[in-house]
Design a protein around this motif. Sequence first.
Motif, PDB file in Angstrom:
ATOM      1  N   HIS A   1      16.763 -48.841  -5.342  1.00 59.12           N
ATOM      2  CA  HIS A   1      16.981 -48.301  -4.006  1.00 59.12           C
ATOM      3  C   HIS A   1      18.490 -48.186  -3.764  1.00 59.12           C
ATOM      4  O   HIS A   1      19.289 -48.739  -4.535  1.00 59.12           O
TER       5      HIS A   1
ATOM      6  N   GLU B   1      12.664 -44.576   4.581  1.00 61.79           N
ATOM      7  CA  GLU B   1      13.432 -43.924   3.519  1.00 61.79           C
ATOM      8  C   GLU B   1      14.824 -43.483   3.970  1.00 61.79           C
ATOM      9  O   GLU B   1      15.687 -43.222   3.130  1.00 61.79           O
TER      10      GLU B   1
ATOM     11  N   THR C   1      16.357 -46.738   2.690  1.00 66.66           N
ATOM     12  CA  THR C   1      16.304 -46.982   1.232  1.00 66.66           C
ATOM     13  C   THR C   1      16.913 -45.814   0.454  1.00 66.66           C
ATOM     14  O   THR C   1      17.364 -45.990  -0.660  1.00 66.66           O
TER      15      THR C   1
ATOM     16  N   PRO D   1      13.084 -41.178  -1.776  1.00 66.03           N
ATOM     17  CA  PRO D   1      11.847 -40.523  -1.351  1.00 66.03           C
ATOM     18  C   PRO D   1      10.630 -41.183  -1.998  1.00 66.03           C
ATOM     19  O   PRO D   1      10.660 -41.523  -3.180  1.00 66.03           O
TER      20      PRO D   1
ATOM     21  N   SER E   1       9.435 -44.086  -1.321  1.00 66.88           N
ATOM     22  CA  SER E   1       9.487 -45.556  -1.374  1.00 66.88           C
ATOM     23  C   SER E   1       8.571 -46.205  -0.331  1.00 66.88           C
ATOM     24  O   SER E   1       8.066 -47.306  -0.540  1.00 66.88           O
TER      25      SER E   1
END
Lengths: 92, 365
Positions: free
Chosen positions: B30, B131, B134, B137, B139
């Motif tokens: 991430h 997202e 993070t 995409p 996640s």
Amino acid sequence: MTESSAVGGAPRRHPTAGFRIFEGQATIVMPDGSFIHVLNEIGSRVWDLLNGQRTESEIVDRICAEFETSREVAEKDVREFLAALEANRMLG
Amino acid sequence: MNAYQAIIARNWKSATPYSALFELTYICNHACSFCYNCPTGQKELNTQQVFEALRKIADFGVLFLTLSGGEPLCRKDFFEIAREAQRLHFAIRIYTNAFLIDEAMAERLKQEVHPFELEISLHGARPETHEALTRVPGSFQKLVNAVKALRRRDMKVLLKTPITNLNMGEVREIKALAEELDSDLHFDNVITPKDDGDQEPLQLGAGEEFMKRWWSEEFKDVREEKVPLRRDDQEISAVCGTGRSGFALDPYGNIYPCVQWRRRVANILEIPSMREVWRGSSVLKEIRRVAEEIPQTTLKNSEVGDFTSFCAGVAWLQTGDPTKMYPQAELLARYRKRTYVELQARAAAGEVIEGLDQTFEKCGE
């Protein structure tokens, strides 16, 4: 307490148990995370001896040798303790 | 006080640690905008070096081991390390973003690692919110699937949500999602600076207006603290467990008093045992002295001291002085106190309000 784990066989701590014995007192964390168990001095010693290499009778011998207790009392205490561990799925 | 609490209290008094947080790697899948990690480019510990560190930590009597990162599951030898930790009888907790946890990985964790808890960072109730932090995409859905896979196996999951200006509008939805996923949830009010002191992550903080609402009746149903709790420095005088109840290691083997206060104590590969450094380190002696001093000075001299959850590490990063009250702590304490005083007045008027005499757990307790 089951036949295989505690009577006649060599009972063993559950291999997934996290534990430390500090100043004679065992703190045990089972992977289900629901309880943290703290044992008294004799319980901690029994826990320490539960390595799958000693029979229940040999554990009783050690407890009698290390603590001031009669064999009769030690046998009863160890049996009850192992049953409690079994009930809490702490043997394996 | 039960037997376990008695052990914890005794260990705090004697500064005998029972927990360690081990950052196994700074590699992560991430790119969280507020991540506090600051990789130095040094070589991270290899498998055998991690084993050596684990043995030293186990020999020292530490029970709780948190495997963290970066993302610990990014290490190719993660399962080797976790199995060694289990062989050494640690109670294992894992901090993860869950991105790599599919059904097969969940099964391996259950069968080979047996963690008593997985703590997973959740940044929103919707993909676009999660997202946005993070910056990966997909996640969000991966996290949801991972939690379901873990819960199907009865593994304990704690979702952790730092409240930011991006997700503050959906705290109720986040709570509902945690309930739907049958997982525990912890909201964190504090965004910390990066480990190198960079204050940029603080800009993501939810801000004063939201914190005022958060501690009001409006969010009582969402908060873990239904009634604001107070400090208790009677039984344990230190402000927190830094250098006392636990310690942290980075991926290079450096030992710190805790994950937040990055005063290097030693490198675990360069010391014969943790015991020696724990008792002999001048850094740790100073850390413990400061942690004892804070309740008697900083908090005693503050109008909101009784309600302050104070982190000496954050104070150090934000102000350069570990004993100095920092804005986030003061702000939270002010609104905690305000709500408490209101509830106290209602109790005085005859309303039954439970929990007004309760105190909060200190960090590291």
